[in-house]
Scaffold this motif. Sequence first.
Motif, short mmCIF file in Angstrom:
data_model
loop_
_atom_site.label_atom_id
_atom_site.label_comp_id
_atom_site.label_asym_id
_atom_site.label_seq_id
_atom_site.Cartn_x
_atom_site.Cartn_y
_atom_site.Cartn_z
N ASN A 116 -6.64 4.91 -2.90
CA ASN A 116 -7.20 4.26 -1.72
C ASN A 116 -8.24 3.20 -2.06
O ASN A 116 -8.80 2.60 -1.16
CB ASN A 116 -7.83 5.30 -0.79
CG ASN A 116 -6.80 6.21 -0.20
OD1 ASN A 116 -5.77 5.73 0.26
ND2 ASN A 116 -7.05 7.50 -0.26
N SER B 47 -11.81 -5.79 9.26
CA SER B 47 -12.11 -4.94 8.10
C SER B 47 -12.91 -5.67 7.03
O SER B 47 -13.40 -5.06 6.11
CB SER B 47 -10.81 -4.40 7.50
OG SER B 47 -10.15 -5.42 6.79
N LYS C 48 -6.49 -6.17 7.22
CA LYS C 48 -6.63 -5.47 8.50
C LYS C 48 -7.70 -6.14 9.36
O LYS C 48 -8.70 -6.64 8.86
CB LYS C 48 -7.02 -4.01 8.23
CG LYS C 48 -6.76 -3.11 9.39
CD LYS C 48 -7.27 -1.72 9.07
CE LYS C 48 -7.09 -0.82 10.28
NZ LYS C 48 -7.77 0.46 10.06
N PRO D 108 0.82 -1.22 0.00
CA PRO D 108 0.00 0.00 0.00
C PRO D 108 0.85 1.27 0.00
O PRO D 108 0.48 2.27 -0.62
CB PRO D 108 -0.82 -0.13 1.28
CG PRO D 108 -0.94 -1.59 1.49
CD PRO D 108 0.35 -2.17 1.01
N THR D 109 2.02 1.23 0.67
CA THR D 109 2.91 2.40 0.67
C THR D 109 3.42 2.69 -0.73
O THR D 109 3.45 3.85 -1.17
CB THR D 109 4.10 2.15 1.62
OG1 THR D 109 3.59 1.81 2.90
CG2 THR D 109 4.97 3.37 1.74
N THR E 49 -3.32 -3.64 4.61
CA THR E 49 -2.45 -2.70 5.30
C THR E 49 -1.01 -3.21 5.33
O THR E 49 -0.78 -4.42 5.32
CB THR E 49 -2.95 -2.44 6.74
OG1 THR E 49 -2.00 -1.65 7.41
CG2 THR E 49 -3.15 -3.72 7.50
N ASP E 50 -0.06 -2.29 5.31
CA ASP E 50 1.33 -2.67 5.59
C ASP E 50 1.80 -1.97 6.87
O ASP E 50 2.97 -1.79 7.10
CB ASP E 50 2.26 -2.40 4.41
CG ASP E 50 2.32 -0.93 4.04
OD1 ASP E 50 1.60 -0.13 4.67
OD2 ASP E 50 3.08 -0.59 3.12
N PHE E 51 0.83 -1.58 7.67
CA PHE E 51 1.02 -0.94 8.97
C PHE E 51 1.50 0.50 8.88
O PHE E 51 1.76 1.12 9.90
CB PHE E 51 1.93 -1.77 9.89
CG PHE E 51 1.42 -3.18 10.06
CD1 PHE E 51 0.23 -3.41 10.74
CD2 PHE E 51 2.09 -4.26 9.50
CE1 PHE E 51 -0.27 -4.70 10.88
CE2 PHE E 51 1.60 -5.54 9.63
CZ PHE E 51 0.42 -5.77 10.31
N SER E 52 1.64 1.02 7.63
CA SER E 52 1.86 2.46 7.56
C SER E 52 0.85 3.08 6.60
O SER E 52 0.46 4.23 6.78
CB SER E 52 3.29 2.79 7.15
OG SER E 52 3.64 2.11 5.98
N ASN E 53 0.44 2.33 5.60
CA ASN E 53 -0.59 2.81 4.68
C ASN E 53 -1.64 1.73 4.47
O ASN E 53 -1.37 0.55 4.70
CB ASN E 53 0.03 3.19 3.33
CG ASN E 53 0.73 4.52 3.39
OD1 ASN E 53 0.09 5.57 3.42
ND2 ASN E 53 2.05 4.48 3.44
N GLU E 54 -2.80 2.16 4.01
CA GLU E 54 -3.90 1.22 3.83
C GLU E 54 -4.55 1.42 2.48
O GLU E 54 -4.45 2.50 1.90
CB GLU E 54 -4.95 1.42 4.92
CG GLU E 54 -4.47 0.99 6.29
CD GLU E 54 -5.50 1.29 7.36
OE1 GLU E 54 -6.51 1.94 7.04
OE2 GLU E 54 -5.28 0.86 8.50
N VAL F 83 -9.65 -4.27 3.90
CA VAL F 83 -8.56 -3.30 3.86
C VAL F 83 -7.23 -4.05 3.90
O VAL F 83 -7.03 -4.92 4.74
CB VAL F 83 -8.67 -2.32 5.05
CG1 VAL F 83 -7.47 -1.39 5.07
CG2 VAL F 83 -9.96 -1.54 4.97
#
Lengths: 235, 139
Positions: B112, B65, B62, B41-42, B78-83, B76
Amino acid sequence: MFTFFQSDKFLFFCLKYQKLIFYFFVSLLVLGLWEGLIVSPQDYVQGNSARIMYVHVPSAWISLGIFSVIGILSIFSFIFKIKNFLIICKSLAPSGLVFNLIALVTGSIWGKPTWGTWWAWDARITSMLILFLFYFIYLVSFSLFKKSKNLNKISSIIAILGLINIPIIKFSVEWWSTLHQPSSVKILSETSIHNSMLLPLLIMTASFALFSLLIFLMKYNTELIKLRNKRLDRL
Amino acid sequence: MYGKKVKLRFIFIFALILITILTSYLVLNNLKSNVVYFLSPTEINNLREITNEKLRVGGMVKKNSIKIDSNNINFVITDFSNEIIVSFSGSVPNLFKEEKGVVAEGYLRDKNFFIANKILAKHDENYMPPEVKEALEGK
């Protein structure tokens, strides 16, 4: 004329004990399959399909190992023109090819229930397919250039070029994001596979290694007989 | 000690290995976007423009989610910084679960929102029996 055969006493020793190796292989295979299919527990996410690993991972390891040996021996065979090494490489290649194919096929069978696809062009799987092509071209080169003086040169160069692929396969799961998971069995850090599952994996690896040793010895023996019949000291 | 020819062959092999390593390094480095199986996602967030090309997004599903309505699964990644929100209609693999790895193949609507037409479960490298997992969770 056959002075270059006499140097490898070890191989003759092995040829002598071929039967013993065979019994060892069969008993290890039975033990490994029993451990893997009956004794070892299910995986907490994958259930029983995780058991494909006991065939998939050893096959992949053995095919990588055999190609590394072929590649390294080919370097020496190319530089010093050691014909015996060429025969050893030629005899090693078929079992490596078969184990490579087994790794690809079992991986595909495992991939369907786990990932949801038979095949993915990710770095690990593609580089493994390239290794298979190298094995194939390497073996074909022996029949294509059977009569050529340059057989040693050509096949050695193929093996040496293929050698570069080995670290790419090994580290593909760390360098790039792949669908294939990273290694569970690690040398430097703690392994992420439970001991009850690691044991059958190692037994199966040992039995597959013995199997390729056995096939190698048979092939090597055949090559020696062929040479003797031809009364030639070159291939 | 060794003949001239042996030395020549040694140099040849050395050069051959060097050149192959260099070429494969250059090729793989330049093709990085093709060698990588999926983007995080980042990386999606850092894309300069949104094309209509098919691509893959991967990461963790996530927690809490996953929303299933009549013919759609929304979740969702996530890579834990972006979703990124993923919408998908179809059947998902058995290993598709919350807080597990996933790779979605499809088209990017915007940074997104992702429309997937294929979902793959990404397995991790942990292998253990269920009892051990329970014991670990009990701690």
